[in-house]
Design a protein around this motif. Structure first.
Motif, mmCIF file in Angstrom:
data_model
loop_
_atom_site.group_PDB
_atom_site.id
_atom_site.type_symbol
_atom_site.label_atom_id
_atom_site.label_comp_id
_atom_site.label_asym_id
_atom_site.label_seq_id
_atom_site.Cartn_x
_atom_site.Cartn_y
_atom_site.Cartn_z
ATOM 1 N N HIS B 33 0.916 -1.108 0.110
ATOM 2 C CA HIS B 33 -0.172 0.138 -0.052
ATOM 3 C C HIS B 33 0.854 1.136 -0.088
ATOM 4 O O HIS B 33 0.452 2.111 -0.548
ATOM 5 N N LYS B 34 2.164 1.171 0.590
ATOM 6 C CA LYS B 34 2.968 2.460 0.813
ATOM 7 C C LYS B 34 3.396 2.748 -0.744
ATOM 8 O O LYS B 34 3.458 4.024 -1.220
ATOM 9 N N VAL B 35 3.898 1.470 -1.700
ATOM 10 C CA VAL B 35 4.469 1.849 -2.868
ATOM 11 C C VAL B 35 3.310 2.475 -3.783
ATOM 12 O O VAL B 35 3.534 3.423 -4.419
ATOM 13 N N ILE B 36 2.150 1.816 -3.478
ATOM 14 C CA ILE B 36 0.926 2.321 -4.452
ATOM 15 C C ILE B 36 0.527 3.867 -4.016
ATOM 16 O O ILE B 36 0.364 4.504 -4.870
ATOM 17 N N GLY B 37 0.780 4.141 -2.616
ATOM 18 C CA GLY B 37 0.403 5.549 -2.309
ATOM 19 C C GLY B 37 1.450 6.400 -2.946
ATOM 20 O O GLY B 37 0.911 7.451 -3.335
ATOM 21 N N PHE B 99 -3.038 9.602 -0.295
ATOM 22 C CA PHE B 99 -2.794 9.901 1.006
ATOM 23 C C PHE B 99 -3.539 8.686 1.932
ATOM 24 O O PHE B 99 -3.172 8.025 2.832
ATOM 25 N N GLY B 100 -4.497 8.361 1.375
ATOM 26 C CA GLY B 100 -5.330 7.269 1.780
ATOM 27 C C GLY B 100 -4.804 6.140 1.909
ATOM 28 O O GLY B 100 -4.675 5.390 2.915
ATOM 29 N N ASN B 101 -4.056 5.774 0.677
ATOM 30 C CA ASN B 101 -3.653 4.226 0.753
ATOM 31 C C ASN B 101 -2.250 4.460 1.739
ATOM 32 O O ASN B 101 -1.858 3.409 2.237
ATOM 33 N N TYR B 102 -1.417 5.549 1.460
ATOM 34 C CA TYR B 102 -0.388 5.394 2.285
ATOM 35 C C TYR B 102 -0.597 5.234 3.830
ATOM 36 O O TYR B 102 -0.139 4.553 4.570
ATOM 37 N N LEU B 103 -1.640 6.106 4.116
ATOM 38 C CA LEU B 103 -1.929 6.306 5.538
ATOM 39 C C LEU B 103 -2.838 5.329 6.289
ATOM 40 O O LEU B 103 -2.518 4.988 7.668
ATOM 41 N N ASP B 112 -1.478 -4.045 5.618
ATOM 42 C CA ASP B 112 -1.806 -3.732 4.084
ATOM 43 C C ASP B 112 -3.192 -3.188 3.937
ATOM 44 O O ASP B 112 -3.873 -3.369 4.874
ATOM 45 N N MET B 113 -3.473 -3.050 3.043
ATOM 46 C CA MET B 113 -5.002 -2.853 2.587
ATOM 47 C C MET B 113 -5.812 -4.232 2.586
ATOM 48 O O MET B 113 -5.033 -5.317 2.415
ATOM 49 N N ALA B 114 -6.989 -4.342 2.682
ATOM 50 C CA ALA B 114 -7.665 -5.267 2.514
ATOM 51 C C ALA B 114 -7.450 -6.309 1.297
ATOM 52 O O ALA B 114 -7.292 -7.426 1.406
ATOM 53 N N PHE B 115 -7.481 -5.616 0.389
ATOM 54 C CA PHE B 115 -7.324 -6.227 -1.108
ATOM 55 C C PHE B 115 -6.185 -5.596 -1.908
ATOM 56 O O PHE B 115 -6.266 -4.772 -2.814
ATOM 57 N N PRO B 116 -4.948 -6.092 -1.774
ATOM 58 C CA PRO B 116 -3.774 -5.443 -2.129
ATOM 59 C C PRO B 116 -3.660 -5.292 -3.945
ATOM 60 O O PRO B 116 -3.521 -4.426 -4.235
ATOM 61 N N ARG B 117 -4.235 -6.406 -4.486
ATOM 62 C CA ARG B 117 -4.067 -6.593 -5.621
ATOM 63 C C ARG B 117 -5.298 -5.755 -6.412
ATOM 64 O O ARG B 117 -4.939 -5.119 -7.341
ATOM 65 N N LEU B 118 -6.243 -5.351 -5.831
ATOM 66 C CA LEU B 118 -7.229 -4.278 -6.239
ATOM 67 C C LEU B 118 -6.879 -3.310 -6.375
ATOM 68 O O LEU B 118 -6.966 -2.180 -7.333
ATOM 69 N N ASN B 119 -6.087 -3.073 -5.175
ATOM 70 C CA ASN B 119 -5.500 -1.717 -4.846
ATOM 71 C C ASN B 119 -4.572 -1.191 -5.802
ATOM 72 O O ASN B 119 -4.690 0.012 -6.605
ATOM 73 N N ALA B 120 -3.696 -2.267 -6.254
ATOM 74 C CA ALA B 120 -2.547 -2.029 -7.442
ATOM 75 C C ALA B 120 -3.377 -1.761 -8.773
ATOM 76 O O ALA B 120 -3.244 -0.765 -9.592
ATOM 77 N N LEU B 121 -4.462 -2.701 -8.942
ATOM 78 C CA LEU B 121 -5.333 -2.270 -10.199
ATOM 79 C C LEU B 121 -5.797 -1.184 -10.333
ATOM 80 O O LEU B 121 -5.938 -0.225 -11.399
ATOM 81 N N ALA B 122 -6.397 -0.553 -9.097
ATOM 82 C CA ALA B 122 -7.072 0.707 -9.144
ATOM 83 C C ALA B 122 -6.177 1.936 -9.324
ATOM 84 O O ALA B 122 -6.239 2.970 -10.272
ATOM 85 N N PHE B 123 -4.904 1.708 -8.841
ATOM 86 C CA PHE B 123 -3.933 2.831 -9.422
ATOM 87 C C PHE B 123 -3.634 2.602 -11.201
ATOM 88 O O PHE B 123 -3.376 3.491 -11.541
ATOM 89 N N TRP B 124 -3.460 1.391 -11.275
ATOM 90 C CA TRP B 124 -2.591 1.254 -12.870
ATOM 91 C C TRP B 124 -3.725 1.650 -13.739
ATOM 92 O O TRP B 124 -3.412 1.685 -14.923
#
Ligand code: HEM
Ligand SMILES: [Cu+2]
Ligand SMILES: [Cu+2]
Lengths: 369, 587
Positions: B33-37, B99-103, B112-124
């Motif tokens: 989540h920090k990298v994604i943030g 900030f949301g993802n990082y913090l 980490d976040m509940a769904f890390p891969r979903l998180n990466a997808l949302a960013f990409w």
């Protein structure tokens, strides 16, 4: 708390109040008020600005005071006092803003009512037939029919309604109750309460199109690119648009209303100061949106009458030539103000494959529209 | 004297992680989540610069009354894409995604976040969509404004408009995915001992934001799909030529886009609460009042949308309804403002750049709030709707509000994110340039609008020339003001003074691990030995000087026994008087 600090707080409060009231009265932010209800909108703004100035001064005063007074000493790494909150204070600063905004709401409602915003829909105004101002106006009827021509649905409706019996049966379909044409009537600024129920003294139809306003004066054949209204008369503008959204805005009247294609709406006001004011399209309508403006001329009744007369003469002179479609489109785009509606519409009619004969045929239909 | 921060750090020695992260990760499809943030923050900042270039072009055109710099079509494209970039590619993804993802995971003590891969997808989804939107300039940029009202949007360039619709759909999808993730993370992954009423206020704000995004964004998606049908295959949902109604589109659009302004400001409110409290060395005043007012704003924010449509043919009773709801929503907002002021009052302000931006935020946001109440008043809005008054108002809330808050956030969390301090002197230069440039650029617009200058125009009446020139000079100053920030941030990232774990002596859990935090954040679960805002705890007995307060009555107390306070976990609380009550989120 010692007395001097209370006195300074009191003094600061008094100064803040005085500045707010002074600024609320002397802000000089609004142009002249040239309609009967403009002054009430201005008073409302003055009141809101007074309150707003007070709140802004209070907040920024606290910020500046804190930045100076409560600045940390460089070597002091201790924390401040453990104040976690206080319910009475929370209630206080919930209640005061709540009372303020409710007060503003009530005041706004009041101004809105005087402006005519709450005036109930007057069906006799919008309801087609003999007394509908649009029907009485050849100019806009031509425009309306031209649009209708492009709309097969409307065409069919009209031909079906030629039959008097069907017409009577269908008297009550919702669209017909509300509008002479398809689509709905948009709520609008109507008559102020003291005028409610009485018909306006003058009705003018305004049509927005990329990128001009066209004003037609029912009962005359006049189509003008600028709006002339007599001083101190209760005027009703029927508004619609042909292509995209436009908005009718006269800053000096403090009035604005969107013109929505497919909808009929109206705006009613009494101009009280003679003069020329900008009439601006306030809704993004395309590349030349910034150029879509004209003027509204508020003049004494006699001046208005003679202007109307001169327009009628001019429109009679140019009509025949224009109907034949001989006017070059570029010329029309150049200055719609000096053209009649036929002249203006000629190139469009040409594009639609409508010829002069057809146009002539359309004329008798006006009373059915 | 022991300080609250020392107590909290001591209690969390075990949790403290040690191996700092690896920067190469930032360029990969990482699920941390920090990298994604950080990916979000850097990407969106680049889009902010692009949006800023577009704004500067807009202001250059408006420096003179004539349309003489770009063609009118291009001008419409410039402000349309400017607004779209600023909203959908900068504020929304920077505040929530960045900030949301990082913090959020750090603040609630999660790995980490509940769904890390979903998180990466949302960013990409975001970088390619942003590039696609930019590419619309090659085929004729969308020119119907960021509101894209039909029928104009249906007749002004299919390709550009379609690209715009697709971008909004994709960015909306990204925002929905992120929202689901935040809601689940906040409800399910809090560290044992942290109840909802013990979360940092930023978490409350993100919870409210995520609900708004989740409820409102699908409606926007629906509107976009219908609009694209009208555009591509000639249906007539919104096209009056076929019997459609353009006003219906406006309702659907604003049903999302008004909540969207709260999506853009609520996370910032949360960040300001953290910043003000830490840098004033005082507990946040009225924790629960601030937390619940976020929820109130979330609820009310869903029923005010038609205040954008007072002149488009809204029935009178609806106008009155929306006027009143809009007025009412200023009350919970006011609660926050006054609570922040009360937090500053009597504190020990360090006047760092983060706090300066925080205080700048309060000052400017109040102006935007006041002009907001004015436009909520129907008769006045009928006059100023679609004028420069609105442009002034929206920039006071979005720039004076959101952007100032984001800058405050950058200065405040930079040491945690990079492990290094930013330069304070340049931070202050940055603040004052931005503050002055901003007011020069946007204050005169209030007057312009009221005097009769409508918005979205490439040419205007020469009588407005002077004020517009002032605005343009302000905009150039604003453009220049980003330079000290960029240089400062880049330089400090590489060379800045090492920050240590907790340079601001803060109490929330993100400061209880190394800077930058390792993968998985903590060695063992961190604990709330003190509450998240228990500053001044060392001197507990001190009688607090607040009107109407009574030390012993929890309802009236202003000190540590106040019901409004966020309490530590009773199981591990440092102070004996905080022990023994029910511990939340433990089974
Ligand atoms: C760099 C500083 C900025 C400048 C100089 C600037 C300038 C402008 C100008 C002049 C307009 C009016 C365009 C027109 O109506 O003709 C505009 C519109 C707008 N701006 Fe900005 N802006 C800036 C930053 C921002 C930021 C940070 C945001 C949001 C987060 C933002 C959001 C908007 C929005 C939503 C509109 C409305 C666009 C529309 O009418 O469709 N702007 N900006
Ligand atoms: Cu226009
Ligand atoms: Cu809104």
């Amino acid at each position: 708390m010692n007395i001097p600090s209370q006195i300074t707080t009191l003094l600061a409060g008094i100064i803040l109040t005085l500045i707010s009231f002074w600024y609320g009265q002397n802000h000089n932010l609004l142009p002249v008020a040239a309609s009967r209800n403009a002054a009430s909108v201005d008073n409302l703004f003055d009141a809101m600005l007074t309150i707003g100035t007070g709140i802004f001064l209070l907040v920024s005063g606290i910020l500046i005071y804190s930045a100076i007074k409560f600045r940390r000493q460089p070597d002091d790494i201790s924390d401040g006092p453990p104040v976690h909150g206080n319910i009475p204070l929370e209630i206080l600063w919930t209640a005061i803003p709540a009372i303020l905004v409710l007060g503003i709401s009530v005041y706004s409602f009041d101004v809105y009512t005087t402006q005519g915003g709450m005036d109930p829909m007057d069906h006799s105004m919008a309801h087609g037939k003999a007394h509908h101002p649009m029907a009485a106006n050849p100019g806009s009827a031509v425009a309306a029919t031209l649009v209708a021509q492009a709309d097969p649905n409307q065409q069919q409706a009209e031909s079906v309604l030629q039959d008097p019996a069907t017409n009577a049966v269908r008297e009550d379909i919702p669209q017909r109750k509300d509008a002479p044409a398809l689509g709905t009537v948009s709520p609008r600024v109507g008559a102020s309460p003291d005028n409610s129920g009485t018909p306006p003294q003058l009705v003018i139809n305004a049509t927005g199109m990329q990128y001009a306003w066209l004003f037609t004066y029912p009962g005359t054949e006049v189509v003008a690119g600028e709006l002339h209204v007599p001083l101190d008369r209760d005027v009703l503008i029927n508004l619609s648009a042909n292509d995209v959204l436009h908005a009718f805005w006269v800053p000096e009247f403090r009035l604005k209303q969107d013109a929505v294609p497919g909808r009929q709406t109206e705006i009613r006001f009494t101009p009280t100061k003679a003069g020329e004011y900008p009439l601006i399209c306030a809704e993004l309508c395309g590349a030349y949106h910034g150029a879509m403006k004209t003027i509204v001329v508020v003049e004494p009744q006699e001046a208005y009458d003679s202007w109307l007369q001169s327009q009628q003469v001019a429109s009679a002179e140019t009509r025949d030539r224009a109907v034949a479609g001989t006017v070059h489109p570029a010329l029309i785009a150049a200055n719609p103000a000096t053209l009649t509606d036929e002249q203006y519409l000629a190139p469009y009619a040409h594009d639609m494959g409508i010829d002069a004969a057809m146009l002539d045929q359309l004329r008798p239909h006006q009373s059915h529209s | 004297m022991t300080q609250a921060a020392q107590i909290q750090e001591k209690g969390n020695q075990l949790a403290h992680g040690n191996k700092p992260g690896n920067w190469k990760e930032y360029f990969t499809f990482s699920t941390d989540h920090k990298v994604i943030g950080i990916q979000y923050l850097v990407t969106t900042f680049v889009f902010y610069l692009i949006g800023g270039v577009l704004a500067t072009l807009v202001r250059t055109e408006l420096a003179t009354p004539e349309s003489d710099f770009v063609s009118r079509e291009v001008y419409n494209g410039l402000f349309t894409v400017h607004a779209t970039v600023m909203i959908f590619l900068w504020i929304v993804p920077a505040a929530t995604g960045g900030f949301g993802n990082y913090l959020i995971p750090l603040m609630i003590g999660a790995r980490d976040m509940a769904f890390p891969r979903l998180n990466a997808l949302a960013f990409w989804i975001i970088p390619p969509t942003g590039l696609m939107l930019m590419s619309s300039f090659l085929v004729g940029a969308p020119g119907a404004g960021w509101t894209s009202y039909p029928p104009l949007s249906l007749v002004s360039g299919k390709a550009g408009e379609m690209i715009w619709i697709l971008s909004i759909l994709l960015l909306g999808t990204s925002s929905i995915l992120a929202a689901v993730n935040f809601i689940v993370t906040i409800f399910r992954m809090r560290v044992p001992g942290m109840g909802l009423n013990q979360m940092p206020l930023f978490c409350w704000a993100m919870l409210a934001t995520s609900f708004l995004a989740l409820i409102a964004t699908p409606v926007l998606a629906g509107a976009m799909i219908l609009l694209s049908f009208d555009l591509l295959i000639g249906t007539a949902f919104f096209n009056p030529t076929g019997g459609g109604d353009p006003v219906v589109y406006q309702h659907l659009f604003w049903f999302y886009s008004h909540p969207a302004v709260y999506i853009m400001i609520l996370p910032i409110f949360g960040m300001i609460s953290e910043i003000v409290s830490v840098h004033a060395r005082k507990p946040i005043f009225g924790y629960k009042a601030i937390a619940y007012s976020s929820i109130a704003i979330c609820g009310l924010g869903l029923i005010v949308w038609a205040h954008h449509m007072f002149t488009s043919g809204t029935p009178p009773w609806l106008r009155m309804f929306f006027m009143i709801t809009t007025m009412v929503i200023s009350v919970p907002t006011g609660i926050k403002i006054f609570s922040w002021l009360a937090t500053l009052w009597g504190g020990k302000l360090d006047m760092s750049s983060a706090l300066l931006f925080g205080m700048g935020f309060i000052c400017l946001f109040v102006i935007g709030g006041i002009s907001g109440v004015m436009t909520a008043s129907v008769p006045f809005d009928i006059h100023v709707h679609d004028t420069y008054f609105i442009v002034a108002h929206l920039h006071y809330v979005l720039f004076g509000g959101s952007v100032f808050g984001l800058y405050g956030g950058f200065y405040h969390w930079f040491p945690k994110i990079t492990g290094r301090m930013m330069n304070e002197t340049w931070g202050k230069v940055h603040f004052w340039l931005t503050f002055i440039g901003f007011n020069l650029a946007f204050m005169p617009m209030h007057k312009l609008g009221m005097e009769g200058m409508n918005r979205r125009i490439a040419e205007y009446d020469p009588k407005f020339a002077t004020l517009n020139l002032v605005c343009t000079i302000g905009a150039y100053l604003l453009a220049v003001s980003t330079l000290p920030f960029i240089v400062n941030a880049t330089w400090s990232w590489v060379r800045g003074k090492p920050a240590g774990d907790n340079p601001w002596r803060a109490l929330t859990l993100e400061w209880m691990t190394t800077s930058p935090p390792p993968v998985e954040n903590f060695e063992v679960d961190p604990v709330l030995v003190t509450g998240p805002y228990d500053y001044g705890m060392g001197s507990r007995a001190k009688d607090v000087d607040v009107p109407f307060s009574e030390a012993d009555d929890p309802a009236l107390s202003a000190g540590p026994s106040s019901t409004l306070r966020a309490k530590p976990d009773p199981v591990v609380a440092a102070n004996p008087s905080d022990r023994g009550t029910e511990s939340h989120n433990r089974d």
